[in-house]
Design a protein around this motif. Structure first.
Motif, PDB file in Angstrom:
ATOM      1  N   ARG A  44       0.836  -1.205   0.000  1.00 40.39           N
ATOM      2  CA  ARG A  44       0.000   0.000   0.000  1.00 40.39           C
ATOM      3  C   ARG A  44       0.868   1.251   0.000  1.00 40.39           C
ATOM      4  O   ARG A  44       0.552   2.240  -0.683  1.00 40.39           O
ATOM      5  N   LEU A  45       1.951   1.235   0.770  1.00 41.57           N
ATOM      6  CA  LEU A  45       2.853   2.390   0.778  1.00 41.57           C
ATOM      7  C   LEU A  45       3.470   2.622  -0.594  1.00 41.57           C
ATOM      8  O   LEU A  45       3.630   3.761  -1.029  1.00 41.57           O
ATOM      9  N   VAL A  46       3.815   1.529  -1.278  1.00 39.32           N
ATOM     10  CA  VAL A  46       4.376   1.670  -2.617  1.00 39.32           C
ATOM     11  C   VAL A  46       3.366   2.315  -3.550  1.00 39.32           C
ATOM     12  O   VAL A  46       3.703   3.199  -4.340  1.00 39.32           O
ATOM     13  N   VAL A  47       2.090   1.895  -3.465  1.00 36.45           N
ATOM     14  CA  VAL A  47       1.055   2.485  -4.319  1.00 36.45           C
ATOM     15  C   VAL A  47       0.924   3.984  -4.038  1.00 36.45           C
ATOM     16  O   VAL A  47       0.893   4.809  -4.960  1.00 36.45           O
ATOM     17  N   VAL A  51       1.898   7.113  -6.646  1.00 34.99           N
ATOM     18  CA  VAL A  51       0.941   8.154  -7.028  1.00 34.99           C
ATOM     19  C   VAL A  51       1.476   9.545  -6.662  1.00 34.99           C
ATOM     20  O   VAL A  51       1.462  10.463  -7.487  1.00 34.99           O
ATOM     21  N   LEU A  52       1.927   9.709  -5.416  1.00 30.02           N
ATOM     22  CA  LEU A  52       2.430  11.022  -5.000  1.00 30.02           C
ATOM     23  C   LEU A  52       3.676  11.429  -5.786  1.00 30.02           C
ATOM     24  O   LEU A  52       3.840  12.596  -6.157  1.00 30.02           O
ATOM     25  N   SER A  53       4.557  10.483  -6.044  1.00 26.95           N
ATOM     26  CA  SER A  53       5.754  10.804  -6.821  1.00 26.95           C
ATOM     27  C   SER A  53       5.383  11.217  -8.242  1.00 26.95           C
ATOM     28  O   SER A  53       5.935  12.183  -8.784  1.00 26.95           O
ATOM     29  N   ALA A  54       4.463  10.476  -8.848  1.00 22.47           N
ATOM     30  CA  ALA A  54       4.048  10.805 -10.215  1.00 22.47           C
ATOM     31  C   ALA A  54       3.416  12.190 -10.280  1.00 22.47           C
ATOM     32  O   ALA A  54       3.602  12.921 -11.262  1.00 22.47           O
ATOM     33  N   LEU A  55       2.679  12.574  -9.250  1.00 24.33           N
ATOM     34  CA  LEU A  55       2.091  13.912  -9.220  1.00 24.33           C
ATOM     35  C   LEU A  55       3.141  15.003  -9.286  1.00 24.33           C
ATOM     36  O   LEU A  55       2.864  16.121  -9.731  1.00 24.33           O
ATOM     37  N   ASN A  56       4.365  14.691  -8.862  1.00 29.72           N
ATOM     38  CA  ASN A  56       5.424  15.701  -8.763  1.00 29.72           C
ATOM     39  C   ASN A  56       6.420  15.682  -9.909  1.00 29.72           C
ATOM     40  O   ASN A  56       7.408  16.421  -9.871  1.00 29.72           O
ATOM     41  N   LEU A  57       6.172  14.885 -10.941  1.00 30.13           N
ATOM     42  CA  LEU A  57       7.159  14.746 -12.004  1.00 30.13           C
ATOM     43  C   LEU A  57       7.053  15.807 -13.098  1.00 30.13           C
ATOM     44  O   LEU A  57       7.905  15.826 -13.995  1.00 30.13           O
ATOM     45  N   ARG A  58       6.034  16.671 -13.053  1.00 28.02           N
ATOM     46  CA  ARG A  58       5.923  17.702 -14.086  1.00 28.02           C
ATOM     47  C   ARG A  58       5.576  19.109 -13.573  1.00 28.02           C
ATOM     48  O   ARG A  58       5.773  20.069 -14.328  1.00 28.02           O
ATOM     49  N   PRO A  59       5.044  19.308 -12.351  1.00 37.02           N
ATOM     50  CA  PRO A  59       4.732  20.679 -11.925  1.00 37.02           C
ATOM     51  C   PRO A  59       5.910  21.641 -11.991  1.00 37.02           C
ATOM     52  O   PRO A  59       5.719  22.839 -12.233  1.00 37.02           O
ATOM     53  N   ALA A  60       7.132  21.160 -11.791  1.00 38.96           N
ATOM     54  CA  ALA A  60       8.291  22.046 -11.896  1.00 38.96           C
ATOM     55  C   ALA A  60       8.399  22.656 -13.285  1.00 38.96           C
ATOM     56  O   ALA A  60       8.941  23.756 -13.457  1.00 38.96           O
ATOM     57  N   LEU A 177       0.608  11.297 -13.063  1.00 42.25           N
ATOM     58  CA  LEU A 177       1.555  12.230 -13.678  1.00 42.25           C
ATOM     59  C   LEU A 177       0.809  13.286 -14.492  1.00 42.25           C
ATOM     60  O   LEU A 177       1.103  14.489 -14.402  1.00 42.25           O
ATOM     61  N   ALA A 178      -0.157  12.834 -15.287  1.00 42.58           N
ATOM     62  CA  ALA A 178      -0.928  13.780 -16.098  1.00 42.58           C
ATOM     63  C   ALA A 178      -1.736  14.724 -15.219  1.00 42.58           C
ATOM     64  O   ALA A 178      -1.881  15.917 -15.523  1.00 42.58           O
TER      65      ALA A 178
END
Length: 448
Positions: A44-47, A51-60, A177-178
């Motif tokens: 569950r932690l990996v999931v 998700v949280l990591s993918a959310l942060n891969l493009r806002p920068a 990510l999207a």
């Protein structure tokens, strides 16, 4: 999914005898209810971490695209320097992404992704306040280094922890990510206005989201597992998986550069990244120059990015069911060509339609990620293919955004930049078709 089951049958075959033997002989720690609960919580932690990591891969990147004009004015950038700025992401992804496999072998993928999220947090927090173009670029590079490492390792983590659900988990990761990409594009301008109109605050606020992504990986820092069975726990699974992996490595060393499929996938990845970073960095400016208000231009970019939310979940699942993913690459390319034609002939009048079409075209990214998982049979093969395809691909994508900036400044309009985008889409469609063929890099790249 049928194709995913086919590609992961070896993993289940290796693990099952160990699990059955362990259960039949003794009540080891691996089979106790407590151990099962621990593994369930780790999964569950990996999931959550994915998700949280993918959310942060493009806002920068997309938050900067929404405020590029304000940043240029605040730091005194020319159009050419701004083009360099929009080329920094693929440069960092190429340079730092290639180090990800070595770091993952030494520290474990979870630890490297955790460090990557911390680097994103620090870079986003400090870059608006350094007061110079050089400082802004350096802090951006720090954040992009964290993104580069996570970019490469996300498919690896998916393959390791969810070997029988590569399509669905890649879809979840791509969808998140999207979502992060579109969210940053849509709300950066309103957030900036709410924070007093300071572009510095509007960019720095995204560090909070990156900081939250560090937390799920902290309990997993000790994970050094080599495959899905290792990551999910168990000394017997770990020993057997290591023996199988060592034997495979000794019998068939993989030379990834010998694989035509690996090269096709790398070029496809590079050209789709070129299109994506040109879109994220310059599309709002195209609309603003056509008379669209800044806030609306940011929302249009958000529409383009948000198209990836549903499609990033659907496309990987469809792709894993097809024997050849090339037709999907062709359809996405045709949508991109139509969107570029619209930007050229009627950028303001049909703005919403062009944003939608380019959003569909940008879903070549989740398709590329899915093909990374499908074009290699083993976990080590996915690690090597992911690093090669992404690092080589991002290296290929570096000149695109820079050329757009130079052409825009020297031609005084968007005709030549859009012609460049159109010209690059054609080879993207061709290599995407080649990369979609049903074969693996192990078959092509194993030394004889």
């Amino acid at each position: 999914m049928a194709r995913e089951e086919t590609r992961t049958v070896e993993t289940r075959t290796v693990m099952s005898p160990t699990e059955r033997g362990t259960a039949a002989t003794t009540n080891t720690p691996e089979t106790t209810p407590g151990a099962d609960r621990t593994r369930a919580w780790a999964t569950r932690l990996v999931v959550v971490g994915i998700v949280l990591s993918a959310l942060n891969l493009r806002p920068a990147i997309t938050s900067l695209g929404a405020l590029l004009e304000e940043v240029r004015d605040g730091l005194g950038m020319s159009g050419s320097v701004a083009g360099v700025l929009t080329s920094v992401p693929p440069l960092c992804f190429a340079v730092f992404g290639i180090t990800a496999p070595r770091l993952a072998r030494r520290f474990g993928p979870a630890a490297v992704v955790c460090a990557g999220m911390a680097a994103i947090t620090a870079g986003l927090l400090i870059r608006p306040y350094l007061g110079s173009t050089a400082g802004f670029l350096a802090a951006s590079a720090l954040a992009l280094m964290g993104i580069a490492l996570s970019n490469v390792l996300m498919p690896v983590i998916v393959k390791r922890w969810f070997p029988d659900r590569v399509g669905s988990m890649t879809g979840l990761y791509s969808m998140a990510l999207a979502l992060g990409t579109s969210l940053a594009a849509a709300v950066t301008v309103p957030l900036t206005d709410a924070l007093g109109g300071s572009w510095q605050s509007g960019l720095a606020v995204w560090a909070a989201l990156a900081g939250a992504a560090v937390l799920p990986w902290l309990p997993l820092l000790r994970d050094r597992g080599g495959d899905a069975g290792t990551a999910r726990g168990g000394q017997h699974e770990r020993a057997e998986a290591q023996q199988v992996g060592a034997a495979a490595a000794q019998q068939a060393p993989l030379r990834i550069t010998r694989s035509r499929t690996a090269w096709a996938l790398a070029v496809f990845f590079g050209l789709q990244a070129t299109a994506a970073y040109i879109t994220m960095g310059w599309m709002p400016q195209i609309f603003r120059d056509a008379g669209v208000p800044a806030g609306t231009a940011g929302v249009l970019l958000a529409v383009t990015m948000v198209m990836g939310v549903p499609l990033a979940f659907v496309i990987p699942r469809v792709a894993t069911r097809l024997p050849h993913q090339g037709p999907i690459a062709l359809v996405l390319g045709v949508c991109g060509l139509a969107g570029y034609a619209g930007l050229y002939f009627a950028p303001a009048a049909g703005a919403w339609a062009w944003a939608l079409l380019l959003g569909v075209s940008n879903c070549a990214f989740p398709l590329a990620l899915t093909m990374v998982g499908m074009r290699a049979r083993s976990g080590p093969g996915v690690v090597q293919l992911s690093a090669f395809a992404q690092s080589t691909g991002y290296l290929i994508s570096i000149p695109g955004p820079l050329l757009v900036g130079v052409l825009y400044q020297h031609s005084g309009g968007w005709g030549l930049p859009i012609a460049l985008m159109t010209g690059l889409m054609l080879p993207q469609m061709a290599v995407g078709f080649l990369a979609g063929r049903d074969r693996t890099v192990e078959d092509e790249a194993t030394a004889r």
